[in-house]
Design a protein around this motif. Structure first.
Motif: not given
Length: 513
Positions: A103, A121-122, A124-125, A128-129, A134, A136-137
Motif C-alpha cells: 500500500l 486504502r479505499e 487502493f481497494t 485492485l477492483g 488481488d 495484500d496491501p
C-alpha cells in the motif's frame, strides 16, 4: 477501427541524443504512442532503447527533436514533469522501496502525512477492483516474489493517474503464470481503460502476441516501424540483427580448431526458481557461449558454476576435481569469474589498477604468502596494462578514472596471472566501445588457443559467433538449443532465444570425443 489511425497521445519526432563525451545514442528517432494501443519498442543491447526511455521519464534531456504530448510540444527536464503530465515509467530494475508495504509503495506519490490513511486504502481497494487483481496491501515488498513486485509497480503507475505507461522488460524475470497476469493487465489497460503502453521486450513471441505497432532501434536509429499484424518473428529478428559490426569477424579457425579432453564437467546444476537441471561439458581450449535474453537464466547459470549460488545443487568438476559449494573453493581450484556489474562486483572503485589486478592472487605477490610486496604488485599491474592495452597513465591510476572499456579490461587482467584453469565471462563487453570489445574478444581467442576453457555469456549474439566454438541458447532457466558457432547465425540465435515453441526437454550433456 484501425488503431494506427487514432491520434497519438505522445509523438516523438527526430529525437537526437549526443552525450558530452561525443557518444551519439539516438540519431533522429520517431515514435508514436496511441490511446488504447500497445507499442512495442525493440532492439539489441546498445541500440538506444534505454536512452529513449530515460528521455521519456525525464531523467535526461534530448539533444534535438520534438516531444509532443497531448498535441502540445513539451520539454521535460526532470522526472516529476512527465509523471505529473500522466507518463509513468516502470523500469527494468523495479524501483520500489523494499522496507515499505504494498500500500505504501503504490501510494508513494499520493502525498499526505499518513502513509496508510483510510482514504488511500479505499483508493487502493478500488484500484485492485479496476484491474481484477488481488494482493495484500500490508505485505512488505521485500517479501514478495518478483512477479508480484512487478504488479505493485503497475499499480503505482495507475495510482499516479498515468495515461501512458512505459514498461521496460516487464516480463524478463517472470515465470509463465506471472507473465500471464501482466499480459491480462496490459490488455485491460488498453482495451477497457484506453491507456497507451510502450512495451520493451526481447521475447519476440510476446511482442507479436501483445503489441499493435512495433518500432525497432538499431545503432540509435529507428530501422523498422510497422503494424504488428504485418510482421512475424523472423522479420522482427532481421530488423534487430541488421548488419554485424565489421571488426567482429568470426574466428576462421573455429570450424577446424582442435580441442582437448573435457576440462569442465557440469552435471544437473540447478537452482530453485532460477535454473533448471543443466549439464555441460567443456573441453580444454574450447570457448562455449551462453546466448539468451534478460531473465533467461544465463547469468544464474554462470554464478552457479562459480558456486556463488548457495541454493544451487548439482556437481561441477574441473580437471577431474570436484569443486566445493563456495566461491572460495572455486577460486582455489583455478576458476575465475568476470561479473557483469564490474564496478559493484568486479572491481574495488577506490583502489588503483595494481591493487585491483593483484587482489585475487595476493599470495603470489606476498612475502611468505602473508605480506604483500608493493613492487611486485605494481609490476603485475603494469604487465596487465601492457598485455590488454589498457589506456591509463600507469598502474597507479584509480579504476574510477578509466573509461568503461578500460575498467572492464582491468576486471579481466586480474585473472590473467596465476593458475586460472577456467574463465567465466558474464557480459564482458557490455557498455564498452567497439575497439575495446575487439581487444577483449581477441584475448579470449588467444587464451583458448593456449588451452584455457572459457564460458562466455553475452546478449550480443554476433560476439558469441565471433569467438565461440559452440553456443547454448537459454530461455526461462533452461538450455533450449545448442549449435556449433560455424553452423548457425545471429538470426537463428535471436529466433531461438525468443522462440514461442520450446522443446519438451533440454538437450543432453554434450559428449566430446
Amino acid at each position: 477501427m484501425v488503431k494506427a489511425a487514432v491520434a497519438p497521445l505522445l509523438r516523438l519526432d527526430g529525437i537526437l541524443k549526443v552525450f558530452p563525451n561525443g557518444t551519439v545514442a539516438l540519431r533522429g528517432v520517431d515514435l508514436a504512442a496511441r490511446p488504447g494501443s500497445v507499442h512495442g519498442l525493440l532492439g539489441a543491447n546498445g541500440a538506444g532503447k534505454s536512452t529513449l526511455i530515460k528521455i521519456l521519464a525525464g531523467a535526461i534531456a534530448p539533444s534535438g527533436g520534438t516531444i509532443t504530448w497531448r498535441d502540445e510540444p513539451v520539454r521535460w527536464s526532470r522526472p516529476s514533469e512527465p509523471k505529473a503530465a500522466g507518463v509513468a515509467t516502470i523500469h527494468q530494475h523495479i524501483p520500489l522501496v523494499p522496507t515499505l508495504s504494498v500500500l505504501e509503495n503504490v501510494m508513494l506519490d499520493a502525498g499526505g502525512f499518513w502513509r496508510g490513511g483510510a482514504s488511500k486504502r479505499e483508493r487502493f481497494t478500488a484500484l485492485l477492483g479496476r484491474i481484477g487483481y488481488d494482493i495484500d496491501p500490508d505485505a512488505l515488498v521485500s517479501d514478495l516474489p518478483i512477479g508480484r513486485r512487478q504488479m505493485v509497480a503497475i499499480l503505482q503507475a495507475l495510482a499516479g493517474g498515468a495515461d501512458l505507461i512505459v514498461m521496460d522488460e516487464p516480463t524478463a524475470s517472470l515465470a509463465a503464470e506471472e507473465r500471464e497476469i501482466v499480459y491480462r493487465t496490459i490488455r485491460h489497460l488498453t482495451d477497457v481503460e484506453n491507456k497507451a503502453i510502450i512495451f520493451v521486450s526481447h521475447f519476440l513471441d510476446e511482442v507479436v502476441m501483445l503489441t499493435d505497432e512495433v518500432t525497432v532501434l538499431r545503432d540509435g536509429r529507428a530501422v523498422l516501424h510497422a503494424m504488428t499484424a504485418d510482421l512475424d518473428e523472423g522479420k522482427i529478428a532481421d530488423a534487430i540483427v541488421g548488419r554485424a559490426i565489421a571488426v567482429l569477424t568470426r574466428d576462421p579457425a573455429a570450424k577446424t580448431r582442435p580441442v582437448g579432453p573435457p576440462a569442465v564437467v557440469i552435471d544437473s546444476l540447478c537452482s530453485p526458481g532460477k535454473l533448471e537441471p543443466t549439464s555441460l561439458s567443456v573441453a580444454t581450449g574450447e570457448v562455449v557461449g551462453i546466448a539468451g535474453f534478460l531473465g533467461s537464466g544465463r547469468s544464474e547459470f554462470l554464478h552457479a558454476i562459480f558456486r556463488a549460488d548457495p541454493k544451487a545443487r548439482g556437481t561441477v568438476q574441473l580437471h577431474g576435481r570436484m569443486i566445493g559449494r563456495s566461491p572460495g573453493a572455486a577460486v582455489r581450484a583455478g576458476m575465475a569469474l568476470v561479473p557483469e556489474d564490474r564496478m559493484r562486483q568486479g572491481l574495488v572503485p577506490g583502489f588503483e589498477i595494481w591493487k585491483n589486478t593483484t587482489l585475487p592472487r595476493l599470495t603470489d605477490v606476498s612475502l611468505g604468502g602473508l605480506f604483500p610486496r608493493r613492487r611486485l604488485e605494481v609490476e603485475r599491474g603494469e604487465a596487465g596494462i601492457r598485455r590488454l592495452a589498457i589506456k591509463a597513465p600507469d598502474a597507479e591510476a584509480l579504476v574510477t578514472e578509466l573509461s568503461g572499456g578500460n575498467a572492464q579490461k582491468v576486471t579481466v587482467a586480474r585473472w590473467l596471472f596465476g593458475t586460472t584453469t577456467l574463465l567465466l565471462l558474464d557480459e564482458p563487453t557490455a557498455g564498452i566501445d567497439v575497439g575495446a570489445k575487439a581487444d577483449i574478444l581477441k584475448l579470449v581467442r588467444d587464451l583458448a588457443a593456449d588451452g584455457l576453457p572459457v564460458i562466455i555469456v553475452s546478449s550480443e549474439f554476433e560476439e558469441l559467433l565471433a569467438v565461440c566454438d559452440r553456443v547454448l541458447v537459454m530461455r526461462e532457466g533452461r538450455v533450449v538449443a545448442e549449435r556449433r558457432a560455424a553452423d548457425t547465425d545471429e538470426h537463428e540465435l535471436v529466433l531461438l532465444a525468443g522462440a514461442s515453441q520450446l522443446p519438451a526437454s533440454p538437450p543432453s550433456m554434450d559428449t566430446i570425443s
